[in-house]
Design a protein around this motif. Sequence first.
Motif, PDB file in Angstrom:
ATOM      1  N   ILE A 198      -2.273  -3.291  -1.038  1.00  0.00           N
ATOM      2  CA  ILE A 198      -1.788  -1.791  -0.912  1.00  0.00           C
ATOM      3  C   ILE A 198      -0.285  -1.965  -1.383  1.00  0.00           C
ATOM      4  O   ILE A 198       0.546  -2.538  -0.397  1.00  0.00           O
ATOM      5  N   VAL A 199       0.361  -1.633  -2.245  1.00  0.00           N
ATOM      6  CA  VAL A 199       1.577  -1.343  -2.704  1.00  0.00           C
ATOM      7  C   VAL A 199       2.327  -0.192  -2.158  1.00  0.00           C
ATOM      8  O   VAL A 199       3.402  -0.294  -1.603  1.00  0.00           O
ATOM      9  N   ARG A 200       1.669   0.912  -2.593  1.00  0.00           N
ATOM     10  CA  ARG A 200       2.379   2.090  -2.051  1.00  0.00           C
ATOM     11  C   ARG A 200       1.411   3.435  -1.984  1.00  0.00           C
ATOM     12  O   ARG A 200       0.309   3.453  -3.033  1.00  0.00           O
ATOM     13  N   TRP A 201       1.438   3.951  -0.970  1.00  0.00           N
ATOM     14  CA  TRP A 201       0.499   5.162  -1.062  1.00  0.00           C
ATOM     15  C   TRP A 201       0.910   6.447  -1.539  1.00  0.00           C
ATOM     16  O   TRP A 201       2.010   6.419  -1.566  1.00  0.00           O
ATOM     17  N   GLN A 254      -7.522  12.336  -8.570  1.00  0.00           N
ATOM     18  CA  GLN A 254      -6.020  12.026  -8.333  1.00  0.00           C
ATOM     19  C   GLN A 254      -5.959  10.835  -8.115  1.00  0.00           C
ATOM     20  O   GLN A 254      -6.598  10.403  -6.957  1.00  0.00           O
ATOM     21  N   PRO A 255      -4.717  10.120  -8.488  1.00  0.00           N
ATOM     22  CA  PRO A 255      -4.720   8.737  -7.918  1.00  0.00           C
ATOM     23  C   PRO A 255      -3.922   9.144  -6.305  1.00  0.00           C
ATOM     24  O   PRO A 255      -3.249   9.674  -6.158  1.00  0.00           O
ATOM     25  N   VAL A 256      -4.403   8.100  -5.530  1.00  0.00           N
ATOM     26  CA  VAL A 256      -4.308   8.131  -3.988  1.00  0.00           C
ATOM     27  C   VAL A 256      -3.323   6.888  -3.603  1.00  0.00           C
ATOM     28  O   VAL A 256      -2.782   6.914  -2.392  1.00  0.00           O
ATOM     29  N   VAL A 257      -3.581   6.018  -4.278  1.00  0.00           N
ATOM     30  CA  VAL A 257      -3.079   4.667  -3.900  1.00  0.00           C
ATOM     31  C   VAL A 257      -2.887   3.618  -5.056  1.00  0.00           C
ATOM     32  O   VAL A 257      -3.380   3.579  -6.173  1.00  0.00           O
ATOM     33  N   GLU A 258      -1.487   3.146  -5.155  1.00  0.00           N
ATOM     34  CA  GLU A 258      -1.216   2.109  -6.121  1.00  0.00           C
ATOM     35  C   GLU A 258      -1.416   0.896  -5.387  1.00  0.00           C
ATOM     36  O   GLU A 258      -0.839   0.440  -4.304  1.00  0.00           O
ATOM     37  N   VAL A 259      -2.344  -0.445  -5.944  1.00  0.00           N
ATOM     38  CA  VAL A 259      -2.668  -1.541  -5.425  1.00  0.00           C
ATOM     39  C   VAL A 259      -2.150  -2.462  -6.668  1.00  0.00           C
ATOM     40  O   VAL A 259      -2.034  -2.369  -7.664  1.00  0.00           O
ATOM     41  N   GLU A 260      -1.942  -3.654  -5.962  1.00  0.00           N
ATOM     42  CA  GLU A 260      -1.759  -4.982  -6.798  1.00  0.00           C
ATOM     43  C   GLU A 260      -2.796  -5.926  -6.818  1.00  0.00           C
ATOM     44  O   GLU A 260      -3.234  -6.403  -5.527  1.00  0.00           O
ATOM     45  N   PHE A 277      -6.498   4.013   5.362  1.00  0.00           N
ATOM     46  CA  PHE A 277      -6.995   2.640   5.930  1.00  0.00           C
ATOM     47  C   PHE A 277      -5.896   1.564   5.457  1.00  0.00           C
ATOM     48  O   PHE A 277      -6.129   1.396   4.196  1.00  0.00           O
ATOM     49  N   GLY A 278      -5.057   0.931   6.293  1.00  0.00           N
ATOM     50  CA  GLY A 278      -4.242  -0.048   5.911  1.00  0.00           C
ATOM     51  C   GLY A 278      -2.764   0.253   5.494  1.00  0.00           C
ATOM     52  O   GLY A 278      -2.561   1.190   4.787  1.00  0.00           O
ATOM     53  N   GLU A 279      -1.819  -0.556   5.893  1.00  0.00           N
ATOM     54  CA  GLU A 279      -0.429  -0.185   5.709  1.00  0.00           C
ATOM     55  C   GLU A 279       0.100  -0.829   4.371  1.00  0.00           C
ATOM     56  O   GLU A 279      -0.671  -1.715   3.764  1.00  0.00           O
ATOM     57  N   GLU A 280       1.016  -0.282   3.594  1.00  0.00           N
ATOM     58  CA  GLU A 280       1.465  -0.991   2.519  1.00  0.00           C
ATOM     59  C   GLU A 280       1.894  -2.292   2.686  1.00  0.00           C
ATOM     60  O   GLU A 280       2.553  -2.773   4.010  1.00  0.00           O
ATOM     61  N   GLY A 281       1.613  -3.407   1.994  1.00  0.00           N
ATOM     62  CA  GLY A 281       1.457  -4.660   2.115  1.00  0.00           C
ATOM     63  C   GLY A 281       0.116  -5.374   2.759  1.00  0.00           C
ATOM     64  O   GLY A 281       0.159  -6.645   2.576  1.00  0.00           O
ATOM     65  N   THR A 282      -0.709  -4.557   3.105  1.00  0.00           N
ATOM     66  CA  THR A 282      -2.118  -4.963   3.581  1.00  0.00           C
ATOM     67  C   THR A 282      -2.997  -5.270   2.360  1.00  0.00           C
ATOM     68  O   THR A 282      -3.206  -4.509   1.291  1.00  0.00           O
ATOM     69  N   PRO A 334     -10.357  -5.955   0.892  1.00  0.00           N
ATOM     70  CA  PRO A 334     -11.342  -6.645   0.045  1.00  0.00           C
ATOM     71  C   PRO A 334     -12.168  -5.222  -0.615  1.00  0.00           C
ATOM     72  O   PRO A 334     -12.225  -4.389   0.024  1.00  0.00           O
ATOM     73  N   VAL A 335     -12.577  -5.689  -1.812  1.00  0.00           N
ATOM     74  CA  VAL A 335     -13.355  -4.667  -2.543  1.00  0.00           C
ATOM     75  C   VAL A 335     -14.732  -4.207  -1.359  1.00  0.00           C
ATOM     76  O   VAL A 335     -15.343  -4.943  -0.897  1.00  0.00           O
ATOM     77  N   GLY A 336     -14.573  -2.909  -1.483  1.00  0.00           N
ATOM     78  CA  GLY A 336     -15.626  -2.205  -0.553  1.00  0.00           C
ATOM     79  C   GLY A 336     -15.209  -1.890   1.024  1.00  0.00           C
ATOM     80  O   GLY A 336     -15.863  -1.293   1.604  1.00  0.00           O
ATOM     81  N   ALA A 337     -13.924  -2.218   1.143  1.00  0.00           N
ATOM     82  CA  ALA A 337     -13.339  -1.679   2.345  1.00  0.00           C
ATOM     83  C   ALA A 337     -12.876  -0.292   2.091  1.00  0.00           C
ATOM     84  O   ALA A 337     -12.355   0.180   1.302  1.00  0.00           O
ATOM     85  N   PRO A 338     -12.679   0.279   3.478  1.00  0.00           N
ATOM     86  CA  PRO A 338     -12.430   1.821   3.356  1.00  0.00           C
ATOM     87  C   PRO A 338     -10.958   2.077   3.028  1.00  0.00           C
ATOM     88  O   PRO A 338     -10.315   1.191   3.296  1.00  0.00           O
ATOM     89  N   LEU A 339     -10.864   2.953   1.825  1.00  0.00           N
ATOM     90  CA  LEU A 339      -9.346   3.404   1.560  1.00  0.00           C
ATOM     91  C   LEU A 339      -9.023   4.439   2.466  1.00  0.00           C
ATOM     92  O   LEU A 339      -7.857   4.590   2.913  1.00  0.00           O
ATOM     93  N   ILE A 340      -9.543   5.573   2.049  1.00  0.00           N
ATOM     94  CA  ILE A 340      -9.185   7.073   2.864  1.00  0.00           C
ATOM     95  C   ILE A 340     -10.584   7.615   2.997  1.00  0.00           C
ATOM     96  O   ILE A 340     -11.674   7.485   2.476  1.00  0.00           O
ATOM     97  N   THR A 341     -10.513   8.738   4.066  1.00  0.00           N
ATOM     98  CA  THR A 341     -11.469   9.731   4.116  1.00  0.00           C
ATOM     99  C   THR A 341     -10.982  10.974   3.590  1.00  0.00           C
ATOM    100  O   THR A 341      -9.858  11.323   3.895  1.00  0.00           O
ATOM    101  N   VAL A 342     -11.847  11.876   3.150  1.00  0.00           N
ATOM    102  CA  VAL A 342     -11.487  13.062   2.518  1.00  0.00           C
ATOM    103  C   VAL A 342     -12.512  14.313   2.960  1.00  0.00           C
ATOM    104  O   VAL A 342     -13.931  13.809   2.924  1.00  0.00           O
ATOM    105  N   ALA A 343     -12.009  15.331   3.590  1.00  0.00           N
ATOM    106  CA  ALA A 343     -12.749  16.332   4.047  1.00  0.00           C
ATOM    107  C   ALA A 343     -13.202  17.060   2.890  1.00  0.00           C
ATOM    108  O   ALA A 343     -12.070  17.741   2.246  1.00  0.00           O
TER     109      ALA A 343
END
Length: 435
Positions: free
Chosen positions: A21-24, A36-42, A62-67, A70-79
């Motif tokens: 995770i580079v930037r939320w 809509q893009p929600v996170v920038e990853v490297e 889920f996850g701070e910047e710099g964390t 793995p593929v399949g891990a939660p990123l966000i939840t949306v109502a």
Amino acid sequence: MAQVLEFKLPDLGEGLTEAEIVRWLVEIGDVVAIDQPVVEVETAKAMVEVPCPYGGVVTARFGEEGTELPVGAPLITVAVGERAPSGGGAEEAGTEGSGNVLVGYGTSEAPARRRRVRQEPAAGAAPAAAVNGRAGVPEAEDGPLPVISPLVRRLARQNGLDLRELTGSGPDGLILRADVEYALRAAPRPAPAAAPAPRPAATAAPGEIRTPLKGMRGAVADKLSRSRREIPDATCWVDADATELMRARTAMNAAGGPKISLLALLARICTAALARFPELNSTVDAQAREVVRFDHVHLGFAAQTDRGLVVPVVRDAHARDAESLTAEFARLTEAGRTGTLTPGELTGGTFTLNNYGVFGVDGSTPIINHPEAAMLGVGRIVPKPWVHEGELAVRQVVQLSLTFDHRVCDGGTAGGFLRYVADCVEQPAVLLRTL
């Protein structure tokens, strides 16, 4: 009533299994639209903006910047399923999703399920797991194994666990890491062979600065090490009088129209040379002990960026003219500087052009861009004394080098290729034979 959907890190393609995770790009409570893009990853290949397939209100990240995730891990939840808070301006969101996330990951409505029959678990087998209060969904025997994450497969393999014995608790019976961990706790199995303990991170001594080899820098280090380890490379070089090539470029650009770059002219020379010496446009399949020759040239070119060395690839360079090559080099170079190159733009090359002359050096013996078979290096073009037509004169001289995999050809072929390139640099009219 709102339904909370969990969006996981999708399959980013090209065999990538994790990302940092580079930037939320969103905060908890923000309203997001579908795609809509929600996170920038490297990743090990490039920077990627990940779009969310759901529209609604972000309820968790889920996850701070710099964390690293793995593929399949939660990123966000949306109502979803309710209107945004007052002033949000979002339309009522459904749960359908766009289906347009990234490679290997979709959110469109699943096809109608076939009737499934739950088998009685074998004696001692772990019960189906339930995650976040959801009951397990029986697994179909006749379909592909529903596992998205390579990490889940590896965890099961290391512990001798047969994934087909499990019932996944994810959507459509997807087997999650929690399912594997639950099964391992419920039915202990023989411990896998002990692996050596990981080496603890070294503490920097006074005067030292330690930088982790990870992300793109780590990927470059791994690739270069693999190239040196696997490829028996050799290098030959020659000095060439580039005066006429520089004059030809000046004449082209004085005639109007888009400007032609020197790199584009060198690329055009490369593709003409590869047509004559196709052995160098190849790769070695070590397992099959075969040389695989390509009938197309996907030309990589080395570009230095603030984030390290990248090698974007110009697809079908052999079918492009100088104007098209110039435009594509400019586009890919800019994408490299901004970190927006896609994994597909960084892979699949068949030959690489390395213009290290931009660093003010005359020569180099570069490491081949694995799994390719050769790389042409171009040094700086500078005025030097040169014998021209029997007279000593000041000419624009460049050093050209070719590093090649000695398994695909011998020195005669490599020398012939390099000599043809030098002839085209010294007499650009030679290229007219292949236009």
